[in-house]
Design a protein around this motif. Structure first.
Motif, mmCIF file in Angstrom:
data_model
loop_
_atom_site.group_PDB
_atom_site.id
_atom_site.type_symbol
_atom_site.label_atom_id
_atom_site.label_comp_id
_atom_site.label_asym_id
_atom_site.label_seq_id
_atom_site.Cartn_x
_atom_site.Cartn_y
_atom_site.Cartn_z
ATOM 1 N N ALA A 166 0.832 -1.211 0.000
ATOM 2 C CA ALA A 166 0.000 0.000 0.000
ATOM 3 C C ALA A 166 0.864 1.257 0.000
ATOM 4 N N SER A 167 2.062 1.142 -0.546
ATOM 5 C CA SER A 167 3.023 2.255 -0.459
ATOM 6 C C SER A 167 2.552 3.530 -1.134
ATOM 7 N N THR A 168 1.651 3.387 -2.126
ATOM 8 C CA THR A 168 1.252 4.587 -2.873
ATOM 9 C C THR A 168 0.310 5.483 -2.081
ATOM 10 N N LEU A 169 -0.262 4.977 -1.005
ATOM 11 C CA LEU A 169 -1.113 5.835 -0.172
ATOM 12 C C LEU A 169 -0.313 7.034 0.313
ATOM 13 N N GLY A 170 -0.969 8.187 0.312
ATOM 14 C CA GLY A 170 -0.262 9.407 0.687
ATOM 15 C C GLY A 170 0.184 9.391 2.142
ATOM 16 N N LYS A 171 1.340 10.011 2.361
ATOM 17 C CA LYS A 171 1.831 10.222 3.730
ATOM 18 C C LYS A 171 2.356 11.650 3.784
#
Lengths: 442, 924, 88
Positions: free
Chosen positions: B592-597
């Motif tokens: 799920a790395s593409t989720l914004g942080k």
């Protein structure tokens, strides 16, 4: 005498033009026969396509802007609404704005019923326009395909095509094989950045000769008594008691009961003269044409992913369009970044064209509204009416835009088709936003 | 036509073989196709566009509109190559375009007999019945020039170069060379470009010595001086356009088949030394093969050693005719001078010329050289927005008020004498000009057709017709007759056309006007504008840190919102069902790395987020997470996501994968425009924190074996909270949020630790029956739970209350983005489209996504909404769907008609949540 | 290809910039108290001048928003200012 009546009616239907007696010795009507006859006498008998009258002191209606929308409005005012004391004021030459600069796609494959009503009405009028105007506008219903590049694209295509079909539009989804049959020059490689899964197809869509649309309306309007005045720049509006009573021009004051603005690319400038602001931002939109080639592309193809569309003109040039320049502009010239984007997009779509040569590129100024739909209606200045904000899509709407704006100028009230495009929608929030609903570009 | 010994810049030791229209010929290195054909006595090189008249070259360079070839060499095919600017290469196979079977005997030449039936714009007057489309195919096949082969041109890639300089000199003739030398020697950085292989421009053709040297020696000396002073010289390089802020596009030609390079050069000063070309003379039959521009004939002689005729008549109105005659006589021709201003003349002959006549006098000749005066090439000046002014003494438009940083010199500036030109280039006092000209205008009474635009077959009669029909504005004239719209874009025809219209209207040329000059200066391949923007680089995808691991685990990668992500793991789309079942029964492990942080930091951060979000964020406590919407100012839902509060002044926004850039941009916009930017900071850390999500009933067990140093007990680590732990010594941020409806943990770690985390999670999951899953399975899970995807289950008009989130709209008192737009007439419509669930009848297939729901009112079928997501739910064992439907929330239980591509079916409106509506699994 | 001056990074290629709206448009507060008409004016009406135009631009690599005055016909850049003067 029944037969005679039928012939008479047919004649009227085919030719709405009135032939004044003083033109008898000259050739007025265009046809294969008249062309043949004039060919035998050195084409000496053709009369001017339109007169070059001096402006009169007063008209019933003055239309600012001699592009397709303005000229069509004048024509329909005279034809449909019986108002013949009409002047069209053009600051340069007829059709010199976006009418003569656009890529001439005509289609009605829209999502919202309001848009469909407008653009389908226009498409219907285009289908008979050459005969109606007695001027070949070369409306070529070669079809338009909007490419589907992915599964999510297909889902959105389902949504839009179903909406179109429910609204009575001849849209279908065609397969990749069908796309290849119709447009073999497209990129069917499996490793394409944007592979082709299929397309949304509207077979009745097509292209027309842009200049001919302006000239055809100008000639037909002129025949109905409309004064078309070129090189006549409006410098201000004449107001009396808070009501618009005419215009100030570089050729003097011209009074009018009603004034209409149809000045794509300058709507905000003219609105400034009337003392109010519009929900419009103006941008350059570029277009491109290649050297003439033998036929390689028989339809119009648009790729939402590359932001590019192209077709081939009757002369053989590949005609290409893309997205707006990203810098607000009145400059009527394009910028290099968008040229690179559009032409790179073209070559993603049709790699075989890589060594075809660009012959020229140019730009028009388009007036873009927040929902990319036109603004038609009365303005805060009584007696002054607006037809604008067509963005990139005004050409296809010329016959409809002319009809509904003529209705508005003649009656002071909306045609049912133009009601949803009244500027009041920005206050009510009832936008007609094709991009928001379905990603459809104008 | 013959070669003259000792003349020309060609290399006579290197013969080159080529063919034209199937016949073999030989030329030399340094020849163009046009010069080589002339040297072989082959004059006819093409057919005109409309009447298929036989044509030879008019000009010797880009001013030739007549000889256009399709060329093939080593399997590479290129359409529409001008013969006069294509340098000869061994083995070239050239064919005249628009001629069947060849240029010499074209069967369509018959069309010329019917020319009277095809005047300017004849197609506007006919072909209307029954419709244009019926005639169009025929017309289209007649039109067009070259042929395109429908094959991709592999390896045909345009190099793209960028440069800046103090002075860019465009045109390497006498003036350009002199100006470049002065600039370079004064210490400025100079780039000098010329479109020929050899610098020198018109110097070679003028015959005599230059400042005591031969042209070749003089040019060599100037070039050496320029390069010695640090200047850069670029041969074969054409300036195609001047763009805003002094950017010049230059195209550098290479060998045939190799894409030209594009140079974008930003210059402080642009010196336009682009020269001038001959204006044709308008007289009867002036399009016949063998009627050549005076300067063109001199170029053929000087550069290629080709004498274009034996018995030459020069028809000129200017003082350059006499020296031209002298040069041609010296080369061995018989030359007769005629004064073009005395008119009317008629050329006699067909495919070859035999005479020119004036009145009753008939002058035998095999060649006519014509010049109606020199026309400065001011195109680039106009591209840059410079003005032009009319100089009556030379009957030409010249550069006037200029764009900032641009200067015109030499022939481009109307300075046609060599010595004056050199002085002008060097900024010295100008000697007196000797160039003189007698004005010419077309004779309207002359018999015979007089050509204005050679390629497009626009004759004086067409201009007369345009005038008669009131197409008198220059642009109308051009568009109605197609004058100036041929491959040369009016270089040869515009002045003649203006002169004709001026004469017809009894006006002067400047009163008639001038036309627009549009880039590019010469036609250039589309490829030049593309360069590296091709294939995967056209719009590069974002790549995941874990891509090698994902691929090793069998991921089928696909594009989602601009990122390359796993669609599923295994052998095909059937794995999606397996993954969805696995997620519900055991656990699924996602990247799920593409989720914004996106971190929002500072004393105003809480108030800022409260303003940015529809939902109240100020009351969120540290350690907790809240779901929320970002709206546009128009009130539409732009993004959904969760906000985690890290501390009093620190938050992390986790937005949708495809919206990260957009959310950052909108946060920055509000931060800087409307807030105190010293009290809140935005920092996008998305690429720094890869994320592994573990979801499902066994998720907790998997996390326990990762040893994250966090108490994972349900009561200790609740849904919608986050904890900071450690993984292999690095910080691990663990959020308990769910996009599946089951217990889920999102673990974010620094990039260096991501691979280890992924592998550890897989290893821990394997014995429990858990494994990797892709985006497609996750889409099913979230739809089962009724979780929406912005842009898929919403459209650009969807507001939060359409999704069942109406409390902030009613209760939130603080201002927030989009707030006022939630209370317009549109926002209060009863028929707004609202998100609901749909159930197909038992046994039915999943509804097509994009199908509409319809109702029939007054006999008319009307859309009331559409299916936005639809799947077969392997867990529930039946299809599920989400839809946006008018007044949907009030339609629960209603049976609706589904419409898809003409077919109807049925569905019932339900709640959008199909899985675990009580939330037991979520909070477990 | 235009060249715009980022007040922080210096002159850069126009591809690095995005037009973010006209300058001087202030969000009316409290928003709840605005009439439909005033809110629509804020949302949609544009100066859109032909000639000198004061606009907000963002330089995407450094994420800084700033005010640039340009001529929308000649494309001449007439000056830039920091945005914060406007907002503080």
């Amino acid at each position: 005498m029944l037969l005679g009546s039928v012939v008479y009616i047919t004649y009227l239907d085919a030719s709405p033009l009135i032939v004044p007696h003083w033109q008898d010795h000259m050739t007025n009507k265009y046809s294969a026969f008249s062309l043949f006859r004039e060919s035998l006498r050195g084409h000496k008998g053709w009369q001017p396509a339109w007169r070059s009258p001096k402006p009169q002191a007063e008209y019933d209606v003055v239309i600012i802007g001699g592009g397709g929308q303005g000229l069509a409005t004048a024509y329909y005012l005279a034809k449909n609404n019986g108002i013949k004391r009409v002047a069209v004021l053009e600051k340069g030459w007829l059709g010199g704005g976006n009418t003569g600069r656009n890529t001439t796609t005509i289609r009605s494959n829209y999502f919202h019923p309001e848009s469909v009503a407008l653009y389908e009405f226009s498409l219907n009028l285009y289908e008979n326009l050459s005969r109606e105007l007695n001027y070949n506008v070369m409306f070529s219903q070669r079809g338009l395909m909007t490419l589907i590049h992915s599964e999510p694209d297909l889902e959105m295509a389902n949504r839009t095509v179903n909406a179109m079909q429910l609204n009575g539009i001849d849209a279908t989804i065609i397969s990749r094989a069908e796309v290849q049959k119709r447009a073999p020059v497209l990129n069917f490689r499996d490793d394409a950045r944007y592979p082709i899964h299929g397309a949304v197809w509207q077979g009745r869509a097509g292209t027309a000769r842009h200049d001919a649309v302006a000239w055809g309306y100008a000639r037909a309007a002129d025949r109905l008594g409309v004064d078309i005045i070129q090189n006549c720049e409006v410098t201000g509006l004449l107001t009396e008691g808070g009501i618009c009573k005419g215009v100030e021009t570089n050729q003097g004051t011209i009074r009018a009961a009603r004034v209409g603005s149809a000045v794509a690319g300058n709507s905000s400038v003219v609105a400034d003269m009337a003392g109010y602001k519009l929900p419009i931002q103006s941008y350059a939109l570029q277009a491109f044409v290649s050297e003439p080639l033998k036929p390689i592309m028989n339809t119009v193809a648009l790729s939402p992913a590359t932001g590019t569309y192209f077709c081939q003109s009757d002369k053989g040039g590949v005609v290409i369009g893309g997205a707006l320049d990203r810098v607000p502009s009145y400059g009527q010239r394009g910028n290099l970044p968008m040229q690179e984007d559009v032409l790179s997009g073209l070559l993603e779509m049709a790699p075989a064209l890589a060594n075809v040569k660009l012959l020229r590129h140019w730009a028009g100024i388009v007036d873009v509204t927040p929902d990319s739909s036109p603004v038609i209606g009365p303005t805060p200045l009584p007696g002054f009416f607006l037809n604008g904000g067509w963005g990139t899509g005004g050409f296809k709407a010329i016959p409809a835009g002319g009809t509904i704006f003529a209705h508005l100028l003649a009656t002071g009230t909306h045609h049912e088709i133009s009601q949803p495009f009244d500027p009041s929608r920005f206050t009510s929030g009832r936008l007609v936003d094709e991009g928001a609903a379905s990603g459809i570009a104008h | 036509m013959k070669r003259v010994e000792g003349l020309g810049l060609i290399d006579r030791r290197t013969p080159l073989n080529f063919s034209f229209d199937g016949k073999p010929y030989q030329g030399f290195a340094g020849d163009t196709l046009a010069s080589a054909l002339l040297a072989n006595g082959q004059r006819i090189m093409g057919r005109s566009f409309k009447y298929h008249r036989p044509r030879s070259v008019w000009g010797a360079w880009f001013d030739d509109p007549n000889a256009i070839f399709d060329i093939e060499l080593n399997g590479f095919h290129e359409p529409n190559c001008p013969a006069a600017t294509t340098y000869l290469e061994e083995g070239m196979q050239a064919r005249a375009v628009n001629a069947t079977p060849n240029a010499h005997s074209d069967i369509k030449g018959l069309l010329d007999k019917f020319n009277r039936f095809m005047p300017a714009g004849f197609y506007y007057k006919t072909f209307m019945w029954p419709n244009w489309h019926l005639f169009e195919g025929f017309i289209r096949n007649m039109a067009g020039l070259g042929r395109v082969e429908n094959v991709a041109k592999s390896g045909y890639i345009s190099e793209q170069h960028h440069a800046t300089c103090d002075v860019l000199v465009i045109g390497g003739g006498a003036a350009g060379l002199a100006a470049a030398r002065v600039a370079a020697e004064s210490g400025r950085s100079v780039i000098l470009a010329d479109d020929h292989r050899e610098f020198g421009g018109g110097l070679f053709r003028q015959g005599g010595l230059v400042e005591g040297q031969t042209p070749v020696d003089w040019v060599t000396e100037q070039l050496s001086a320029v390069t010695a002073a640090g200047g850069l010289v670029m041969p074969l390089t054409t300036a195609i356009g001047v763009y805003d802020h002094n950017l010049v596009g230059l195209v550098e030609a290479h060998a045939f088949g190799q894409a030209p390079s594009l140079h974008r050069i930003r210059a402080e000063q642009i010196i336009m030394a682009t020269g001038a070309i001959d204006r044709p003379v308008t007289f009867a039959n002036n399009d016949r093969p063998g009627i050549i521009a005076v300067d063109g004939a001199l170029e053929f002689l000087a550069r290629y050693g080709v004498l274009v005729g034996k018995n030459i008549a020069i028809l000129s109105n200017n003082s350059l005719a006499t020296p031209a005659a002298e040069i041609l006589r010296t080369a061995g021709a018989k030359v007769r001078l005629l004064d073009a201003s005395t008119g009317p003349f008629t050329a006699h002959g067909g495919k070859s010329l035999n005479a020119i006549s004036q009145g009753t006098e008939r002058i035998p000749c095999d060649t006519i050289l014509a010049s109606g005066g020199l026309v400065p090439l001011v195109h680039l000046w106009r591209h840059a927005g410079g003005k032009l002014s009319w100089r009556a003494d030379i009957a030409a438009f010249v550069p006037a008020k200029g764009p900032v940083g641009m200067q015109a010199i030499g022939a481009a500036n109307g300075t046609f004498d060599l010595d004056v030109s050199l002085s002008e280039a060097r900024g010295e006092n100008l000697p007196k000009s000797t160039y003189t000209l007698r004005p010419i205008q077309p004779d309207l009474t002359a018999k015979g057709r007089q050509w204005i635009d050679f390629q497009h077959d626009v004759t004086l009669k067409d201009i007369e017709l345009a005038a008669r029909e009131n197409y008198t504005s220059v642009e109308h004239l051009k568009r109605y007759t197609t004058l100036g719209m041929a491959s040369d874009q009016g270089k040869t025809s515009n002045m003649a056309g203006l002169a004709a219209m001026a004469t017809l209207q009894g006006k002067s040329i400047p009163e008639t006007g001038t036309t627009t000059f549009r880039p590019p200066f010469v036609p250039v391949p589309f490829e030049v504008y593309r360069g590296a923007r091709r294939g995967q680089y056209f719009n590069p995808l974002k790549r995941l840190v874990l891509e090698p691991e994902l691929r090793a685990a069998g991921a089928a990668m696909a594009e989602y919102g601009g990122s390359l992500r796993p669609a599923w793991f295994g052998s095909g789309p059937h794995e999606i069902t397996r993954e969805a079942i696995m997620a519900r029964r055991a656990a699924a492990i996602f990247d799920a790395s593409t989720l914004g942080k996106i971190e929002v930091i500072g004393p105003d951060a809480a108030a800022f987020l409260n303003f940015i979000y529809y939902n109240t964020m100020a009351t969120l406590k540290p350690g907790f997470i809240r779901y929320g919407f970002m709206l546009t100012e128009r009130g539409a839902v732009y993004d959904d996501g969760v906000v985690a509060r890290m501390g009093e002044n620190r938050f992390i926004i986790s937005c949708s994968s495809s919206h990260v850039d957009g959310v950052v941009a909108r946060l920055e916009a509000w931060r800087q425009d409307g807030n105190n930017p010293d009290r809140v900071f935005i920092h996008d850390t998305t690429p720094n924190w890869p994320t592994v999500t573990v979801t499902g009933p066994k998720a907790r067990e998997i996390l326990e074996s990762l040893d994250l140093q966090i108490d994972l007990a349900p009561e200790a680590f609740k849904h919608m909270t986050w904890r900071e732990g450690r993984f292999e010594g690095a910080v691990a941020r663990v959020s308990r949020v769910s996009f599946s409806g089951d217990t889920s943990f999102e673990i974010s770690v620094p990039v260096a630790t991501a691979t280890a985390l992924w592998q550890a999670a897989l290893a821990a999951g394997k014995p429990l029956g858990a494994g990797p899953a892709g985006v497609e399975a996750l889409s099913i899970l979230r739809a089962e739970k009724g979780y929406l995807i912005i842009g898929k289950d919403t459209d650009g008009d969807t507001m939060p209350h359409d999704l069942g989130f109406s409390i902030p709209r009613q209760k939130k008192t603080a201002d927030f983005v989009g707030d006022r737009s939630l209370h317009t007439e549109n926002a209060n419509r009863a028929d707004r489209k609202q998100l609901v669930g749909l159930m197909a009848p038992p046994g039915a297939a999943a509804l097509p996504t994009g199908a509409h729901l319809v109702e029939v009112t007054l006999g008319k079928r009307r859309s009331i909404g559409y299916v936005t997501s639809s799947y077969h739910s392997p867990t529930l064992g039946h299809p599920i769907a989400l839809a946006l439907i008018e007044g949907g929330a009030a339609r629960m239980g209603e049976d609706l008609t589904v419409w898809h591509m003409g077919k109807q079916s049925a569905a019932q409106v339900t709640s959008p949540c199909f899985y675990d509506p009580e939330g037991a699994a979520l909070h477990a | 290809m235009q060249r715009f001056p980022c007040p922080f990074c210096g002159p850069r290629d126009e591809r690095e910039f995005h037009f973010a709206g006209e300058a001087g448009k202030i969000r009316p507060t409290p928003s709840a108290a605005q009439s439909d008409t005033d809110w629509a004016t804020y949302l949609y009406e544009a100066q859109n001048p032909r000639g000198p135009s004061r606009e907000i631009w963002v330089h995407t690599p450094c994420q800084e928003y700033f005010i640039m005055t340009r001529d929308t016909v000649s494309m001449e850049v007439l000056g830039t200012e920091q945005l914060r003067k406007e907002t503080l």
